[in-house]
Design a protein around this motif. Sequence first.
Motif, PDB file in Angstrom:
ATOM      1  N   ARG A   1      14.858   4.730  -1.177  1.00 37.77           N
ATOM      2  CA  ARG A   1      13.520   4.762  -3.003  1.00 37.77           C
ATOM      3  C   ARG A   1      13.966   3.787  -3.328  1.00 37.77           C
ATOM      4  N   ALA A   2      15.363   2.647  -2.525  1.00 36.71           N
ATOM      5  CA  ALA A   2      15.346   1.636  -4.051  1.00 36.71           C
ATOM      6  C   ALA A   2      14.689   0.654  -3.161  1.00 36.71           C
ATOM      7  N   ARG A   3      13.816   0.541  -2.167  1.00 39.33           N
ATOM      8  CA  ARG A   3      13.032  -1.082  -1.833  1.00 39.33           C
ATOM      9  C   ARG A   3      11.500  -0.996  -3.032  1.00 39.33           C
ATOM     10  N   TYR A   4      11.496  -0.021  -3.405  1.00 38.50           N
ATOM     11  CA  TYR A   4      10.143   0.899  -4.596  1.00 38.50           C
ATOM     12  C   TYR A   4      11.119   0.831  -6.126  1.00 38.50           C
ATOM     13  N   ILE A   5      10.131   0.785  -7.199  1.00 41.18           N
ATOM     14  CA  ILE A   5      10.576   1.087  -8.649  1.00 41.18           C
ATOM     15  C   ILE A   5      10.729   2.912  -9.115  1.00 41.18           C
TER      16      ILE A   5
ATOM     17  N   SER B   1       0.838  -1.121   0.404  1.00 41.06           N
ATOM     18  CA  SER B   1       0.077   0.390  -0.070  1.00 41.06           C
ATOM     19  C   SER B   1       1.139   0.989  -0.264  1.00 41.06           C
ATOM     20  N   SER B   2      -0.028   2.462  -0.208  1.00 37.47           N
ATOM     21  CA  SER B   2       1.237   3.529  -0.397  1.00 37.47           C
ATOM     22  C   SER B   2       1.054   4.601   0.960  1.00 37.47           C
ATOM     23  N   ASP B   3       0.457   3.241   1.870  1.00 39.85           N
ATOM     24  CA  ASP B   3       0.303   4.132   3.271  1.00 39.85           C
ATOM     25  C   ASP B   3       1.277   3.232   4.429  1.00 39.85           C
ATOM     26  N   HIS B   4       2.059   1.868   3.592  1.00 36.30           N
ATOM     27  CA  HIS B   4       2.880   1.080   4.636  1.00 36.30           C
ATOM     28  C   HIS B   4       3.911   1.481   4.298  1.00 36.30           C
ATOM     29  N   GLU B   5       4.795   1.371   5.885  1.00 35.79           N
ATOM     30  CA  GLU B   5       5.879   2.770   6.551  1.00 35.79           C
ATOM     31  C   GLU B   5       7.000   3.070   5.378  1.00 35.79           C
ATOM     32  N   TRP B   6       7.011   2.150   4.637  1.00 31.85           N
ATOM     33  CA  TRP B   6       8.392   1.728   3.535  1.00 31.85           C
ATOM     34  C   TRP B   6       8.518   2.950   2.962  1.00 31.85           C
ATOM     35  N   PHE B   7       7.060   2.787   1.852  1.00 29.56           N
ATOM     36  CA  PHE B   7       6.404   3.991   1.108  1.00 29.56           C
ATOM     37  C   PHE B   7       6.613   5.603   1.695  1.00 29.56           C
ATOM     38  N   SER B   8       5.662   5.744   3.053  1.00 29.10           N
ATOM     39  CA  SER B   8       6.434   6.864   3.157  1.00 29.10           C
ATOM     40  C   SER B   8       8.093   7.270   3.679  1.00 29.10           C
ATOM     41  N   ALA B   9       8.179   6.021   3.965  1.00 28.80           N
ATOM     42  CA  ALA B   9      10.058   6.516   4.356  1.00 28.80           C
ATOM     43  C   ALA B   9      10.519   6.856   2.899  1.00 28.80           C
ATOM     44  N   ALA B  10      10.024   6.351   1.484  1.00 27.54           N
ATOM     45  CA  ALA B  10      10.792   6.813   0.570  1.00 27.54           C
ATOM     46  C   ALA B  10      10.343   7.732   0.222  1.00 27.54           C
ATOM     47  N   LEU B  11       9.202   8.235   0.421  1.00 34.22           N
ATOM     48  CA  LEU B  11       9.219   9.896  -0.567  1.00 34.22           C
ATOM     49  C   LEU B  11       9.801  10.678   0.508  1.00 34.22           C
ATOM     50  N   ALA B  12      10.031  10.602   1.736  1.00 34.95           N
ATOM     51  CA  ALA B  12      10.404  11.207   2.801  1.00 34.95           C
ATOM     52  C   ALA B  12      11.956  11.083   2.214  1.00 34.95           C
ATOM     53  N   ALA B  13      12.103  10.469   1.626  1.00 31.12           N
ATOM     54  CA  ALA B  13      13.560  10.448   1.231  1.00 31.12           C
ATOM     55  C   ALA B  13      14.706  10.856  -0.245  1.00 31.12           C
ATOM     56  N   ALA B  14      15.278  11.224  -0.305  1.00 27.51           N
ATOM     57  CA  ALA B  14      15.991  11.865  -1.630  1.00 27.51           C
ATOM     58  C   ALA B  14      16.269  10.368  -2.716  1.00 27.51           C
ATOM     59  N   PRO B  15      16.004  10.873  -3.723  1.00 26.98           N
ATOM     60  CA  PRO B  15      16.317   9.877  -4.994  1.00 26.98           C
ATOM     61  C   PRO B  15      17.767   9.764  -4.878  1.00 26.98           C
ATOM     62  N   GLY B  16      17.282   7.706  -5.006  1.00 28.39           N
ATOM     63  CA  GLY B  16      18.721   7.421  -4.706  1.00 28.39           C
ATOM     64  C   GLY B  16      19.338   6.541  -3.424  1.00 28.39           C
ATOM     65  N   SER B  17      18.222   6.611  -2.531  1.00 25.51           N
ATOM     66  CA  SER B  17      18.330   6.556  -0.876  1.00 25.51           C
ATOM     67  C   SER B  17      18.011   5.398  -0.667  1.00 25.51           C
TER      68      SER B  17
END
Length: 553
Positions: free
Chosen positions: A131-135, A112-128
């Motif tokens: 974000r590497a957990r997602y495409i 889900s876009s509500d998963h804590e992994w995705f929230s962390a990905a959105l808060a992090a910078a490109p290349g982090s």
Amino acid sequence: MYRTIQDSPADWWRSAVIYQVYPRSFADADGDGVGDLPGITSRLDALAELGVDAIWLSPFYRSPQHDAGYDVSDFCDVDPLFGTLEDFDALAARAHELGMRVVVDVVPNHTSSDHEWFSAALAAAPGSPERARYIFREGKGPDGAEPPNDWQSVFGGPAWTRVTEADGTPGQWYLHLFDVTQPDLDWTQEDVRASFDDILRFWLDRGVDGFRVDVAHGLVKADGLPDYTAEEKKGAALGDPATPSPYFAQDGVHEIWRRWHDVVTAHGPDKILVAEAWVQPLPRMALWVRPDEMHQAFNFAYLMTGWDVAELREIIDDSLSSFGAVGAPSTWVLSNHDVVRHATRLALTVFNPQGHGLGPHSPGLPDVEHGIRRARAATLLMLALPGGAYLYQGEELGLPEVLDIADDLRQDPTWFRTQGERFGRDGCRVPIPWEADAPAFGFNTTGESWLPQPADWAPFARDAQRGMEGSTLELYRSALTLRATHALGTGTFAWADAREGTLAFDNGDIRIVTNIDAGPIPLDSLGSDVILASTDLDGALPADATVWLRRDA
């Protein structure tokens, strides 16, 4: 009173009948209109009485429910909508007491876009690493304003969504092969792989007997994420291995399933993996069930086969040959939560593509009784075939697809993403009827229902059919009893001579004859005693009917 799972062999799955429970629509204990785990537990005796070997639960994990739970925000907890972890433990314990195993869904292609992994990905910078957990990818064109490629979502519309970075500027794009709220994971990352190892172990430790793996043909994407032309899409849909999809059925998925096989079987030789793999042709799909990968794969080619003698004969031969070539049993299935119920689909007169669904003004709609008659015949044909079989909740009641759902009550994201062009899957997900004279037909005691039930469903209710000779419920119960008694799931299959318009085959000491579209066949010409029939017989087997006969010694 009931068999015990301890007495069953480790390869129980090779011939098992597994019943799919769609939790939102099975039974609602708290009366809020959405089914739940305590509701399921309260109705398990009915499934044991039916004679199934296992239940498979569609997702009940924490989720914002944008796609009925297939958008998971926490893979190791129960969504409060359905109950608690303790409710799950009670369900599993009761199922095991009744001699039924428990298979649960796992959804590894996306979160889900509500998963804590995705929230962390959105808060992090490109290349982090987050974000590497997602495409995530940079866009094309001026200022990266165009999607990275031309891929389309399975639910309609683009498969890419652009994010706004922390500084407020337009940023990268993320891939979602399904809804925008379901970002795809990057399975090249060891962090993702190790996390799912732990998720599997969490549920195995809680007593589950296996996993149905959602989108098991997905996960791995082609290097470079190339565009996918219309010609390539057409070729892939027809099973042309020279034009594979860049996001489905990539060879790299097999490495993942071998790893999962090791994780699952470490908890016991009787734990299983079941692939939801939409892959053509069948010999290619059979690669998912080689001895060190999945145990079973849904036979969608069989599910999508029309009510036609030549087509059915070909798919049965191909299935037994393809799965048998890798040492796996074939599976057989006619309905699930993603397709039009076979009590309607098999009698359609106009082709309806998978996922499009049906509505009140769809072309080619059949007469309800004709559809149910054909569905009963198809079910007896299916349950007589060797291998595993899957049933979808409510099909044992003869439920047809629900067509007349008001536009403002529809829930499927397909309906919204196609601006109402496709009805989607709501029609097969309506809560099922238990009691003819109760509120919500016994789905709960309040009358609430997250999708509206047809007002004329009382004759389909379980209590209206239980013990009634000739009812669809009693047909299923009798078929499952005879299937077990005559060991049809592990039997030996051989075609028998059949007149034009019919199918006939032998499985052990039973002969099965299905009249697809021939004239009435005198029973005395079949030369055997009838032990089960899909319809009333008046000295002959009519069209759209199946009969099981005791073979002459």
